[in-house]
Design a protein around this motif. Structure first.
Motif: not given
Length: 387
Positions: A159, A163, A92, A138
């Motif tokens: 995230n 991300n 990620a 992840i």
């Protein structure tokens, strides 16, 4: 905040941080800085930058720009290129690695190879989305030295930042709606599954790989217990939702970001530098034993600074941006200056807590904390973000 401000004392802090980057560069050589014990000044380094290599690339680029030191700018570009082998890593944190590394190098240098590298990373990270929920995992090769939790069946509150950060850049570069559609799915899922009624956050969930939906109870990796609120996770959530608003102007994301920020403010002291966990039970009985985490505050400061330099903010965004000076000044209490006895050098951001459960670097200078504070002061100084 229709016109951003830059106080004289902030210039002193920015000068100290630039000097610190020079000092770190001298200390680590070809290695990558990770964390430093302020008492002895010794850096723990990595061979490849670990999850925060892109942050060091951007530190060097900014300092090269501000000081006119072309050798540092050249080193920044070289280090950005050296991250290329990690493009295929199922991690990620490729978002951070290649946004702060490749995307910003492209914006600064105009070199198309960095644009190609950043776009390749953007599509690679976007392809990680789980079926069903669109949650971003992840990854099976997620790289953080102090932890070993991996998997495409695991996601965390963090995230919404690492991300998704390349989604916003990728959409801006290409116009491909895949980035925004995918990012929205994860943001909406996170509101539903990770944001509590009081606007604290939980950290981790496991997922059914077939449906992409959560299974079992939530849990923590870096917090005090499974029902706690790890402050760096809260920081990623604050920054992630405010960044999502910046990119989409969706008032829902601004509202969530503001409420997450208000939880932070209500549960911190006047410096707004939080304990490593907002709900550690020891805060009630032995607060002095609970580490602070300046790196969490620095994550928030970077995004607030981004908002502060925007023009014509709506009232709710204006309110959020108005908190920038309070956060900056609180964080600067932990930044050493000339002849400061708390560390061997000026520009050291003290009291970063990496991993309290493992007692790993719990009162340290953390390279990403230094980076985010440097980024914030750079935005406020120049009135722009290079991207």
């Amino acid at each position: 905040m229709t016109g951003h401000i830059f106080k004289p004392e902030w210039q002193c802090a920015l000068d100290d941080l630039c000097a610190r980057v020079y000092g770190i560069r001298s200390a680590v050589g070809d290695a990558w800085p990770y964390h430093c014990d302020p008492k002895d000044g010794a850096w723990d380094t990595t061979a490849d930058g670990d999850w925060c290599g892109g942050h060091w690339v951007e530190c060097l680029r900014i300092v090269g720009e501000l000081t006119g030191h072309r050798a540092i700018e050249a080193e920044s570009a070289q280090r950005a290129e050296s991250l290329r082998p990690y493009l295929e890593r199922d991690d990620a944190f490729r978002g951070h690695r290649f946004y702060y590394g490749a995307a910003r190098q492209y914006a600064w240098t105009g070199n198309e190879r960095f644009r190609t590298l950043a776009l390749a990373a953007a599509y690679a990270v976007r392809s990680m989305a789980m079926k069903g929920s669109g949650a971003m995992p992840i990854g099976t090769q997620v790289q953080v030295r102090s932890t070993k939790l991996v998997g495409r069946d695991k996601a965390c509150v963090d995230n919404v930042h690492p991300n998704l950060i390349l989604d916003w850049w990728g959409h801006k570069e290409t116009g491909d709606p895949t980035f925004v559609v995918g990012a929205r799915r994860h943001l909406d899922h996170t509101i539903d599954q990770y944001v509590c009624e009081d606007y604290s956050t939980i950290e981790f969930r496991d997922y059914d790989p077939e449906t992409g939906m959560p299974k079992g109870a939530h849990y923590t990796l870096l917090g005090a217990n499974n029902d706690s609120c790890w402050s760096r996770g809260q920081a990623w959530a604050v920054a992630g939702y405010l960044r999502a608003w910046e990119a989409t102007r969706d008032p829902r994301y601004l509202s969530v970001g503001r409420k997450l920020l208000e939880y932070w403010i209500s549960n911190s002291d006047e410096s707004l530098v939080p304990p490593y966990d907002f709900k550690d039970p020891l805060l009630k009985t032995d607060r002095a034993s609970v580490p602070l985490d300046t790196s969490a505050s620095a994550v928030v400061v970077e995004q607030l600074a981004r908002m502060s330099i925007l023009k014509d903010l709506p009232p709710e965004a204006e309110y959020v941006a108005s908190k920038t000076p309070l956060f900056v000044e609180g964080l600067l209490r932990h930044l050493t200056s000339v002849d400061d006895k708390r560390a061997k050098s000026r520009g050291v951001l003290l009291n970063g807590c990496f991993n309290r459960p493992k007692n790993y670097a719990t009162a340290s200078e953390l390279i990403w904390g230094t980076a985010y504070l440097l980024f914030a002061l750079y935005y406020l100084k120049t009135g722009r973000v290079v991207e």
